[in-house]
Design an enzyme around this catalytic site. Structure first.
Site, PDB file in Angstrom:
ATOM      1  N   ASP A   8      90.857  30.547 -23.904  1.00  0.00           N
ATOM      2  CA  ASP A   8      92.300  30.446 -23.783  1.00  0.00           C
ATOM      3  C   ASP A   8      92.612  29.881 -22.401  1.00  0.00           C
ATOM      4  O   ASP A   8      91.732  29.741 -21.545  1.00  0.00           O
ATOM      5  CB  ASP A   8      92.961  31.810 -24.000  1.00  0.00           C
ATOM      6  CG  ASP A   8      94.383  31.698 -24.522  1.00  0.00           C
ATOM      7  OD1 ASP A   8      95.018  30.641 -24.299  1.00  0.00           O
ATOM      8  OD2 ASP A   8      94.871  32.648 -25.149  1.00  0.00           O
ATOM      9  N   TYR A   9      93.877  29.563 -22.172  1.00  0.00           N
ATOM     10  CA  TYR A   9      94.287  28.833 -20.974  1.00  0.00           C
ATOM     11  C   TYR A   9      93.871  29.554 -19.695  1.00  0.00           C
ATOM     12  O   TYR A   9      94.326  30.659 -19.418  1.00  0.00           O
ATOM     13  CB  TYR A   9      95.808  28.641 -21.008  1.00  0.00           C
ATOM     14  CG  TYR A   9      96.338  27.691 -19.975  1.00  0.00           C
ATOM     15  CD1 TYR A   9      96.355  26.327 -20.207  1.00  0.00           C
ATOM     16  CD2 TYR A   9      96.822  28.158 -18.763  1.00  0.00           C
ATOM     17  CE1 TYR A   9      96.855  25.443 -19.264  1.00  0.00           C
ATOM     18  CE2 TYR A   9      97.320  27.291 -17.810  1.00  0.00           C
ATOM     19  CZ  TYR A   9      97.334  25.936 -18.063  1.00  0.00           C
ATOM     20  OH  TYR A   9      97.828  25.058 -17.121  1.00  0.00           O
TER      21      TYR A   9
END
Length: 784
Positions: free
Chosen positions: A310-311
């Site tokens: 994820d980011y």
């Protein structure tokens, strides 16, 4: 009409009167990625790649720091475009050097082709880029939020929506969706429950499969297909206290039996990629957790696609405290199984030295690159790297009917009490004065909910717009008053709202959350109506006029006061582009509501987390003999609240419509079955549970027939009941239909203390009805 969900099929079909579950597929999870032809091409390409080119495939950035000659990005603000990468990374130059493998939220045919030409035309090996985006419930044509469409209990619908989003997005160069989110959510305080399918592992698994079929189609190589990224792996929805990004701690039995089930189903359905989660699980951050990514996902489930973080999740390993610096974070994430570093800029900076020192074997890098190349070859990007043809830049008129049907099927009628001797809904309209009141009645931006794709708010049709049109068609007078803001405290508009209500025959109130109150980083401790909307509701209710309350939200809200004072309540979630027409159609009876809740609605926040498939407790107890008529029942020392019921206000699986249904003749085909036989033959369905469903009302209607199972006598404690099958059935007045649920290993098995999926000698009770409160039951036993 019956919607049937049968084993071993790739899609939902209409056939007879049998309903069941989706059975497991053989490993590997994605047969396309296991193609020998693709593997040969991957081998040949890997042999030519330098270490820098390999590491480049593991790097992902957005286009914010693009080359000065790159065209300006257009209409992508709604895709949550991220800020520049650390150090002002120039994504275009990385692409030109072959040191960029994928881009996120870089949208638009002109822009994606610009970067793709850099990667394909200006590099030695011509390896194309992947373009990923947060397309969660539609691209340009925005459908209801996922929690809403899950309430349709209609996998066919969800597959069609997914396919539509993929077709639109491919015209803008997007070939990879960060979707579906399949996290189980039992706590409505968590804002991201709006992105998933709710609290149940069985329903969540069926819906996960539906999304994968929609996004990836029959083949990834189809130019209308996109690669799915199943998120957030794993157990992100169980964050402590419902607070986003918070830690998760649970037993392996709970993890496997509940929280992993939808991920497993998505892998079986052939999902091409997974996304690692932000949270830690049992003390180990998910983005550096080899037990999740290697032991379970790859070794046990045979997943052969790639995993993206994820980011900045790789960077966050330092904040988690398991990494001291960028180098150790990189080493732990990559060796645990995260193949692509999303926007942390750690892999490209740190891997050259880590490989040179031997801390990260080059074989680990090669395997990560191999997984990424498999997906690129399967998508046909080497043959067709560029996007051609007309680009979809607005909601597509031909797709609006699907968006409207999705909204109509997602609405859940929670309450419809009689007014003047008959249920308040549907409205007649003819000759009436109707007051439309509330801050969400004419609010286009909030209709699309969180993660609303690349939408244009001008494409949204609001409730006020549709009511204005309907007033002429249905012959009623319409008055509108906003009343208050969504989260404001001013009551300046109350007087106008009350005056409109006093002149009306019926009042429709549009209340609830704003779209930014749900989604990422949007946890709430108070689940009542925001601002002073409750005060507005009470002021209008004091006029004595009948009220239809429409609740807009991305989560279950606390509606106890409303349930006691308002005759009609309908949860409409965030319905998307066709909000106005869909709600208008349902309120005036052109279509009937058919949605069923996929999350329990609490009576108060103090009850949460609240979910139907909880484990039993030892209390209350009866002694000395439960069968004795004078047996004493313990009433004080029981598992209860002093100030609230244990029960939800509205339970999982619940939802009304404009007719009624009766269940009878609940039966079982086999009173005894061999546990050993079921363990041996996992495809067999030796037990068939059935019931006859009758439409006892005066209108045609759709019922979601639900099959629940309770297991007693097993080696591990099992839920009081768990969903193991459902069918959407449309019946005319007076019509009856026999619905059957074949039961086999997948429906009857559970996990033991060794984390093994087993069937043991036990007693099974099967409940069939219209919600998780189904009370008609039959029993059978499994023998050794």
């Amino acid at each position: 009409m019956i919607r049937l969900y049968l084993p071993l099929l790739l899609g939902c079909i209409f056939c007879g009167f049998v309903a069941g579950s989706y059975a497991q597929r053989p490993l590997p999870s994605n047969k396309e990625l296991a193609s020998p032809q693709i593997e040969k091409r991957v081998d040949a390409l890997l042999r030519q790649m330098t270490l820098a080119e390999k590491i480049g495939q593991l790097v992902q950035y957005n286009a914010t720091q693009a080359h000065p000659t790159a065209p300006e990005k257009k209409s992508t603000a709604a895709l949550n475009v991220n800020p520049p990468g650390p150090g002002g990374v120039d994504s275009y130059e990385l692409a030109q050097k072959g040191e960029l493998g994928s881009m996120l939220n870089t949208v638009g045919q002109e822009l994606t082709n610009h970067f793709q030409h850099a990667a394909v035309d200006q590099t030695r090996l011509h390896i194309p880029l992947l373009f990923g985006a947060d397309v969660v419930h539609g691209f340009r044509t925005i459908f209801p939020v996922p929690l809403a469409t899950a309430s349709s209990w209609d996998p066919d619908l969800i597959t069609e929506m997914g396919r539509t989003a993929a077709i639109e997005a491919r015209t803008a160069g997007v070939n990879w969706f960060y979707s579906p989110m399949v996290d189980i959510a039992r706590d409505p305080r968590w804002g991201r429950c709006t992105e998933g399918a709710g609290e149940d592992p069985y329903l969540g698994s069926v819906i996960a499969r539906a999304y994968i079929r929609g996004y990836q189609g029959n083949s990834l190589g189809d130019r209308n297909s996109v690669a799915a990224s199943v998120k957030h792996y794993a157990a992100y929805g169980a964050a402590e206290a419902g607070r986003d990004y918070n830690t998760t701690d649970m037993s392996d039995l709970l993890l496997r039996q509940v929280y992993l089930a939808p991920y497993h189903a998505a892998a079986q359905e052939g999902a091409a990629t997974f996304m690692s989660a932000f949270n830690s699980l049992n003390g180990v951050p998910a983005s550096a957790n080899p037990y999740l990514m290697q032991t379970i996902l790859r070794d046990e489930w045979g997943f052969n696609g790639f995993i993206v973080s994820d980011y900045t999740a790789v960077m966050e390993l330092i904040r988690h405290g398991i990494a001291l610096d960028a180098a150790s974070a990189t080493e732990k994430a990559l060796t645990a199984g995260v193949d692509i570093d999303m926007n942390a800029h750690f892999y490209d900076k740190e891997l050259p030295a880590l490989v040179q020192s031997g801390k990260v074997p080059v074989a680990v890098v090669d395997e990560a690159v191999r997984r990424i190349l498999r997906v690129k070859f399967a998508l046909g990007l080497f043959e067709h790297p560029f996007t051609e043809g007309p680009e979809v830049t607005r909601a597509v008129p031909e797709h609006r009917p699907l968006a409207r049907r999705a909204a109509e099927e997602s609405f859940v009628l929670l309450q419809n009490k009689p007014v003047n001797g008959k249920p308040l809904l549907p409205l007649t309209g003819n000759g009436q004065n109707i007051a439309l009141i509330g801050p969400l009645a004419d609010d286009a931006p909030d209709m699309v909910g969180a993660w609303s794709g690349a939408n244009n708010f001008e494409d949204v049709r609001t409730l006020r717009q549709s009511f204005t049109e309907a007033a002429q068609q249905e012959g009623f007078a319409l008055a509108y008053a906003k009343g208050t803001d969504i989260s404001g405290s001013s009551n300046i508009g109350f007087e106008e709202a009350v005056a409109a209500a006093e002149e009306a025959d019926v009042v429709v109130m549009a209340l609830g959350e704003s779209s930014d109150m749900s989604g990422e980083a949007a946890s709430r401790t108070h689940l009542d109506l925001p601002g002073n909307q409750q005060a507005l509701l009470e002021a209008v209710q004091a006029t004595g006029k009948p009220i239809v309350l429409l609740v807009f939200s991305g989560r279950p809200l606390v509606l106890k006061w409303a349930s006691e004072h308002i005759p009609a309540i309908m949860e409409v979630w965030f319905p998307g582009m066709e909000t106005g027409p869909a709600i208008t159609n349902v309120l005036f009876g052109k279509t009937a509501p058919s949605g069923k809740l996929t999350m329990s609605f609490p009576q108060s926040v103090g009850q949460v987390p609240i979910y139907y498939n909880h484990l039993p407790t030892g209390r209350p107890i009866q002694f000395p003999d439960p069968a004795h008529p004078d047996a004493y029942v313990e009433k004080k020392y029981v598992s209860r609240y002093l100030d609230e019921s244990n029960d939800p206000l509205f339970p999982f699986g619940y939802g009304l419509t404009y007719t009624t249904f009766a269940y009878k003749a609940v039966a079982i085909s086999n009173q005894q079955v061999s546990a050993a036989t079921l363990m041996k033959d996992r495809k067999a369905k030796p037990v068939v549970a059935s019931a006859v469903v009758t439409n006892t009302g005066e209108r045609e209607g759709t019922e979601v027939v639900q099959c629940y199972i309770n297991i007693r006598g097993a080696s591990t404690e099992q839920p009081v009941r768990s969903l193991q099958g459902f069918a959407r059935v449309t019946l005319k007045p007076g019509e009856s239909r026999k619905i059957e649920f074949p039961l086999g290993f997948e429906e009857l098995s559970f996990y033991n203390v060794k984390s093994q999926q087993v069937i043991e000698p036990a007693e099974y009770t099967v409940f069939i009805g219209g919600s998780s409160l189904a009370d008609q039951a039959v029993q059978f036993v499994t023998l050794p």
